[in-house]
Write an enzyme that holds these catalytic residues in place. Structure first.
Site, PDB file in Angstrom:
ATOM      1  N   ARG A   1      -2.143   6.550   2.027  1.00  0.00           N
ATOM      2  CA  ARG A   1      -1.627   5.631   1.166  1.00  0.00           C
ATOM      3  C   ARG A   1      -1.609   4.126   1.530  1.00  0.00           C
ATOM      4  O   ARG A   1      -1.264   3.919   2.931  1.00  0.00           O
ATOM      5  CB  ARG A   1      -0.074   6.031   0.721  1.00  0.00           C
ATOM      6  CG  ARG A   1       0.570   5.153   0.010  1.00  0.00           C
ATOM      7  CD  ARG A   1       0.076   5.135  -1.448  1.00  0.00           C
ATOM      8  NE  ARG A   1       0.895   4.742  -2.561  1.00  0.00           N
ATOM      9  CZ  ARG A   1       0.833   3.460  -2.682  1.00  0.00           C
ATOM     10  NH1 ARG A   1       0.143   2.664  -2.060  1.00  0.00           N
ATOM     11  NH2 ARG A   1       1.832   3.021  -3.908  1.00  0.00           N
TER      12      ARG A   1
ATOM     13  N   GLU B   1      -1.235   3.990 -12.342  1.00  0.00           N
ATOM     14  CA  GLU B   1      -1.330   5.521 -12.198  1.00  0.00           C
ATOM     15  C   GLU B   1      -2.289   6.038 -13.396  1.00  0.00           C
ATOM     16  O   GLU B   1      -2.515   5.202 -14.269  1.00  0.00           O
ATOM     17  CB  GLU B   1       0.129   6.088 -12.382  1.00  0.00           C
ATOM     18  CG  GLU B   1       1.044   5.810 -11.305  1.00  0.00           C
ATOM     19  CD  GLU B   1       0.357   5.932  -9.836  1.00  0.00           C
ATOM     20  OE1 GLU B   1      -0.115   7.163  -9.514  1.00  0.00           O
ATOM     21  OE2 GLU B   1       0.900   5.315  -8.878  1.00  0.00           O
TER      22      GLU B   1
ATOM     23  N   ARG C   1       1.581  11.619   3.522  1.00  0.00           N
ATOM     24  CA  ARG C   1       0.511  10.876   3.488  1.00  0.00           C
ATOM     25  C   ARG C   1       0.530   9.663   4.701  1.00  0.00           C
ATOM     26  O   ARG C   1       1.552   9.129   4.717  1.00  0.00           O
ATOM     27  CB  ARG C   1       0.301  10.129   2.330  1.00  0.00           C
ATOM     28  CG  ARG C   1      -0.053  10.781   0.968  1.00  0.00           C
ATOM     29  CD  ARG C   1      -0.074  10.198  -0.287  1.00  0.00           C
ATOM     30  NE  ARG C   1       0.997   9.387  -0.654  1.00  0.00           N
ATOM     31  CZ  ARG C   1       1.422   8.945  -1.490  1.00  0.00           C
ATOM     32  NH1 ARG C   1       0.445   8.677  -2.679  1.00  0.00           N
ATOM     33  NH2 ARG C   1       2.498   8.123  -1.992  1.00  0.00           N
TER      34      ARG C   1
END
Length: 149
Positions: free
Chosen positions: A71, A79, A115
């Site tokens: 990320r 999104e 992440r």
């Protein structure tokens, strides 16, 4: 035409040109007509190959024989169900897909989804996080303690 009117006409012409330049800047497509940034050489970090692009701010990399989701620190892109998702995804894909990148950690190693949190650089020094923001594909998001850039 009288000598007194000439400076006023020049001034009006200059103002018209400035207004036109401003309108062109405001109504341009995100990422268009932006000068390339010169970031210099990339910093030290972990080298990894981008093997998948999830969206405008998340990728999968292969590093040291393992795959990791990464990320981007400081970047929030639309999104899937939001306007301009496709543009942000395409911009990220164009920059990093199948590229060897340099991953630079700030303070945190991972987020709540496991992440890796990283600043991403291309081998030519391009700071991917900043380029996405500079070209209008996302907005800045500051989540302490990862706020170095």
């Amino acid at each position: 035409m009288e000598e007194k009117q000439r400076p006023i006409l020049y001034l009006l012409g200059i103002l018209a040109l400035l207004a036109l330049a401003f309108l062109i800047f405001i109504f341009r497509e995100p990422g268009s007509a932006s000068p390339a940034a010169d970031y210099g050489p990339p910093p030290d970090g972990d080298r990894a190959k981008v093997v998948w692009v999830y969206d405008g701010d998340t990728v999968k990399v292969e590093m040291r024989g393992r795959e990791y989701d990464v990320r981007y620190i400081g970047v929030d892109t639309p999104e899937r169900d939001q306007p301009y998702y496709d543009e942000a995804f395409d911009a990220n894909m164009d920059m990093v897909k199948n590229e060897t990148v340099i991953l630079v950690q700030d303070v945190s190693d991972t987020d709540q989804y496991d992440r890796l949190l990283r600043y991403i650089y291309l081998r030519d020094g391009t700071f991917v996080n900043a380029d996405l923001l500079r070209n209008g594909y996302g907005r800045t998001i500051n989540i302490p303690p990862d706020v170095a850039y």
